[in-house]
Structure formats: structure tokens, C-alpha cells
Design a protein around this motif. Sequence first.
Motif, PDB file in Angstrom:
ATOM      1  N   MET A   1       0.849  -1.173   0.000  1.00  0.00           N
ATOM      2  CA  MET A   1       0.000   0.000   0.000  1.00  0.00           C
ATOM      3  C   MET A   1       0.892   1.234   0.000  1.00  0.00           C
ATOM      4  N   ILE A   2       0.780   2.046  -1.020  1.00  0.00           N
ATOM      5  CA  ILE A   2       1.610   3.237  -1.151  1.00  0.00           C
ATOM      6  C   ILE A   2       0.850   4.475  -0.667  1.00  0.00           C
ATOM      7  N   GLU A   3      -0.391   4.576  -1.002  1.00  0.00           N
ATOM      8  CA  GLU A   3      -1.214   5.718  -0.599  1.00  0.00           C
ATOM      9  C   GLU A   3      -2.377   5.230   0.224  1.00  0.00           C
ATOM     10  N   PRO A   4      -2.763   5.850   1.257  1.00  0.00           N
ATOM     11  CA  PRO A   4      -2.144   6.984   1.929  1.00  0.00           C
ATOM     12  C   PRO A   4      -0.901   6.569   2.713  1.00  0.00           C
ATOM     13  N   ARG A   5       0.023   7.476   2.845  1.00  0.00           N
ATOM     14  CA  ARG A   5       1.282   7.221   3.545  1.00  0.00           C
ATOM     15  C   ARG A   5       1.026   7.040   5.037  1.00  0.00           C
ATOM     16  N   ILE A   6       1.831   6.215   5.661  1.00  0.00           N
ATOM     17  CA  ILE A   6       1.667   5.916   7.088  1.00  0.00           C
ATOM     18  C   ILE A   6       1.828   7.182   7.937  1.00  0.00           C
ATOM     19  N   ASP A   7       2.700   8.073   7.521  1.00  0.00           N
ATOM     20  CA  ASP A   7       2.897   9.322   8.268  1.00  0.00           C
ATOM     21  C   ASP A   7       1.622  10.170   8.279  1.00  0.00           C
ATOM     22  N   ASP A   8       0.908  10.194   7.153  1.00  0.00           N
ATOM     23  CA  ASP A   8      -0.345  10.945   7.083  1.00  0.00           C
ATOM     24  C   ASP A   8      -1.416  10.306   7.958  1.00  0.00           C
ATOM     25  N   LEU A   9      -1.424   8.987   7.996  1.00  0.00           N
ATOM     26  CA  LEU A   9      -2.416   8.275   8.806  1.00  0.00           C
ATOM     27  C   LEU A   9      -2.184   8.486  10.291  1.00  0.00           C
ATOM     28  N   LEU A  10      -0.923   8.515  10.696  1.00  0.00           N
ATOM     29  CA  LEU A  10      -0.604   8.655  12.120  1.00  0.00           C
ATOM     30  C   LEU A  10      -0.941  10.037  12.662  1.00  0.00           C
ATOM     31  N   ASP A  11      -1.172  11.005  11.782  1.00  0.00           N
ATOM     32  CA  ASP A  11      -1.606  12.330  12.221  1.00  0.00           C
ATOM     33  C   ASP A  11      -3.035  12.310  12.763  1.00  0.00           C
ATOM     34  N   HIS A  12      -3.810  11.282  12.401  1.00  0.00           N
ATOM     35  CA  HIS A  12      -5.224  11.223  12.766  1.00  0.00           C
ATOM     36  C   HIS A  12      -5.536  10.227  13.881  1.00  0.00           C
ATOM     37  N   VAL A  13      -4.538   9.466  14.306  1.00  0.00           N
ATOM     38  CA  VAL A  13      -4.739   8.484  15.382  1.00  0.00           C
ATOM     39  C   VAL A  13      -3.608   8.607  16.388  1.00  0.00           C
ATOM     40  N   SER A  15      -1.729   6.040  17.762  1.00  0.00           N
ATOM     41  CA  SER A  15      -0.606   5.128  17.576  1.00  0.00           C
ATOM     42  C   SER A  15      -0.884   4.191  16.407  1.00  0.00           C
ATOM     43  N   ARG A  16       0.121   3.424  16.046  1.00  0.00           N
ATOM     44  CA  ARG A  16      -0.051   2.434  14.986  1.00  0.00           C
ATOM     45  C   ARG A  16      -1.070   1.378  15.393  1.00  0.00           C
TER      46      ARG A  16
END
Length: 77
Positions: A1-13, A15-16
Amino acid sequence: MIEPRIDDLLDHVDSRYALVIVAAKRARQINSYHHQLGEGMGFEVAPPPLIESRSKNYLTMAMEEVAQAKIAYTYPA
């Protein structure tokens, strides 16, 4: 999975781990929605996808919803 980037996702939650739980639960809801179309199930049980996605993968759709801040979650009290 390239999009969405993990960095962008972590802005909304937080933790991983929270991301995994939220995305997995939402992917199951999207899966239920697609498998129960036409059966008269309510949107409370299986709400439709909240975004337009090019992907047919339910987990990718869930991740895109997180990236676009369409999903909010709270910790149980």
C-alpha cells in the motif's frame, strides 16, 4: 500500500495500534455493507463507504477514510 502514507495516517490516530484497530473494524463494516446490499440491512449495522475510492480493497478504503478524517474514534470510558 503506497497511498495513503503511514505518516499521514498517524496524524489522525494516537498510535499504529489504534490505526490497526480502527481500520480493521471499518474494513469489516464496508465488507458487510457490500455483501448485504439489497437485503434491507440498516446503515447502522453496515454503513456505506464515506469516500469515493479507486481501490476495491476494503482495508485500503478504510485507510483512505482515516487519512481524510472521515472516521473519529474514542476510547471506552
